[in-house]
Design an enzyme around this catalytic site. Structure first.
Site, PDB file in Angstrom:
ATOM      1  N   ARG A 137      -3.847  -9.932   4.911  1.00 34.50           N
ATOM      2  CA  ARG A 137      -4.282  -9.993   3.504  1.00 34.50           C
ATOM      3  C   ARG A 137      -3.130  -9.492   2.642  1.00 34.50           C
ATOM      4  O   ARG A 137      -2.744  -8.318   2.743  1.00 34.50           O
ATOM      5  CB  ARG A 137      -5.536  -9.136   3.313  1.00 34.50           C
ATOM      6  CG  ARG A 137      -6.099  -9.119   1.907  1.00 34.50           C
ATOM      7  CD  ARG A 137      -7.352  -8.238   1.870  1.00 34.50           C
ATOM      8  NE  ARG A 137      -7.943  -8.189   0.537  1.00 34.50           N
ATOM      9  CZ  ARG A 137      -7.593  -7.352  -0.427  1.00 34.50           C
ATOM     10  NH1 ARG A 137      -6.630  -6.455  -0.202  1.00 34.50           N
ATOM     11  NH2 ARG A 137      -8.188  -7.380  -1.605  1.00 34.50           N
ATOM     12  N   LYS A 172       0.815  -1.217   0.000  1.00 29.34           N
ATOM     13  CA  LYS A 172       0.000   0.000   0.000  1.00 29.34           C
ATOM     14  C   LYS A 172       0.848   1.265   0.000  1.00 29.34           C
ATOM     15  O   LYS A 172       2.059   1.244   0.240  1.00 29.34           O
ATOM     16  CB  LYS A 172      -0.972  -0.021   1.186  1.00 29.34           C
ATOM     17  CG  LYS A 172      -2.123  -1.008   0.954  1.00 29.34           C
ATOM     18  CD  LYS A 172      -3.220  -0.891   1.982  1.00 29.34           C
ATOM     19  CE  LYS A 172      -4.406  -1.783   1.591  1.00 29.34           C
ATOM     20  NZ  LYS A 172      -5.464  -1.765   2.606  1.00 29.34           N
TER      21      LYS A 172
END
Length: 397
Positions: free
Chosen positions: A378, A344
């Site tokens: 995740r 991210k």
């Protein structure tokens, strides 16, 4: 002979008990003293003026302390947030006294009692259980579960367009399985900043064929990453076992009801349109509780909910770092926690690296997340992060 003094950083009640046993103290004494060896800090909000003054007095009376707004002493403020500081033993003495008091303190005592129980269960990865996903049952608390990401999208920030073809998607799912994934998360709409929303029919067109194939070919639970109740329902009917709602029941008014009817585990993620101006952790926990309340009101069972703090969603770079540093506070809510940091922008911003070079940064956030209580991570890079999780589990579980 040297005295050899040094600080012992106590991680949990179990750690403190181990230290006591190491020096040979009695078990009876250990269990009396263990609740005196850890300081607990509880924040409460919206405490009325009379209750705030009474609560501070009672906290001082048991040997603890309480921080209140500066204007409480001057009686010039109607409500205050408070930080209550004491040992677990002091809180044990406090709570029965509060249950006899007016001004809402009885209800507050019950809520704090629940918080203390949850904190005790979460602090040392003590909570054991299982995540039941149809015919699959995954352990909770024993080891970190790895959720592999499968984006059936043309515009996801990391792998957009790579798995739009059905065969390519299924092949990648098999690869994630071989690499050690415990769950496969299938998504048909990119959720990156600035993404283009897609309608239900297009999302269904993308994900249903993949879910149907995976349900037949892969011996793992399948999660459907969607905030649309129709997509969730049809994906579960096609073979999915988990719903992953990035808007925590707050966008589609039917989502909570549908998840309750489906009776499947649901990942409830925190999200918001704009970042908080101040007090990020307090706002995050408050809004997360709102999502949980929506689920419970619609009939979603508490044991079916998994919480996700939503790293990268409605948060600034600094907010994301703060949430990661204080993830233990979030885990204290008493639910299994999923952490999604893979590749991210918070990692890219910190390291100054493009998406394809963020694996090591992801590994750092995963290790810290597991140490602070995360149950599921995740990720894109399943093989590498599986190794990180195994090593971290050996250290903290």
């Amino acid at each position: 002979m040297e005295f050899n003094p040094y600080l012992v950083h106590i991680e949990s009640e179990q750690h403190l008990l181990q230290e006591m046993r190491q020096i040979g103290s009695t078990e009876t004494g250990n269990h009396i003293m263990v609740k005196k060896g850890q300081t607990v800090v509880i924040r409460v909000d919206n405490v009325g003026l009379k209750a705030a003054n009474l609560l501070k007095q009672e906290m001082l009376a048991v040997g603890g302390d309480a921080a209140v707004h500066r204007d409480v002493a001057a009686l010039s403020i109607e409500r205050s947030s408070m930080l209550l500081m004491g040992t677990k033993r002091q809180f044990e003495l406090l709570l029965p006294k509060l249950k006899l008091q007016p001004f809402g303190l009885k209800r507050l005592a019950v809520e704090m009692e629940e918080v203390l129980v949850q904190a005790g269960e979460r602090s040392a990865h003590k909570r054991k259980g299982s995540l039941v996903c149809g015919s699959f049952e995954l352990p909770l608390g024993e080891r970190t579960l790895i959720m592999g990401i499968l984006n059936i999208t043309p515009d996801s920030f990391s792998d957009g367009g790579r798995y739009m073809n059905l065969e390519a998607a299924v092949e990648h799912a098999h690869r994630l399985t071989e690499d050690g994934a415990d769950i496969l998360d299938v998504g048909g709409e990119s959720t990156r900043p600035g993404h283009q929303p897609v309608d239900e029919e297009e999302e269904l067109r993308r994900v249903i064929p993949v879910v149907e194939r995976l349900a037949k070919e892969v011996k793992l639970p399948i999660s459907i990453d969607t905030y649309k109740s129709k997509v969730a329902k049809e994906a579960v009917q096609a073979g999915a076992h988990i719903v992953n709602d990035i808007w925590g029941f707050k966008i589609d008014p039917d989502m909570a009801r549908v998840c309750a009817e489906l009776d499947v585990p649901v990942i409830v993620m925190h999200n918001r349109a704009e970042p908080f101006e101040t007090d990020v952790m307090n706002g995050l926990i408050r809004e997360m509780r709102e999502s949980v309340a929506l689920g419970l009101a619609a009939g979603v069972k508490k044991e079916r909910m998994i919480l996700d703090p939503g790293i990268g969603f409605g948060k600034t770079y600094e907010d994301n770092l703060l949430v990661l540093r204080h993830l233990a506070d979030f885990c204290g809510l008493g639910f299994p926690v999923l952490l999604g940091t893979s590749r991210k922008s918070v990692i890219g911003h910190c390291l100054g690296l493009p998406v394809e070079e963020r694996m090591e940064g992801t590994a750092a956030t995963v290790a810290l997340g597991i140490a602070n209580g995360a149950d599921i991570v995740r990720v894109h890079d399943v093989k590498q992060i599986k190794r990180v999780a195994l090593m971290t589990d050996a250290l903290v579980r």
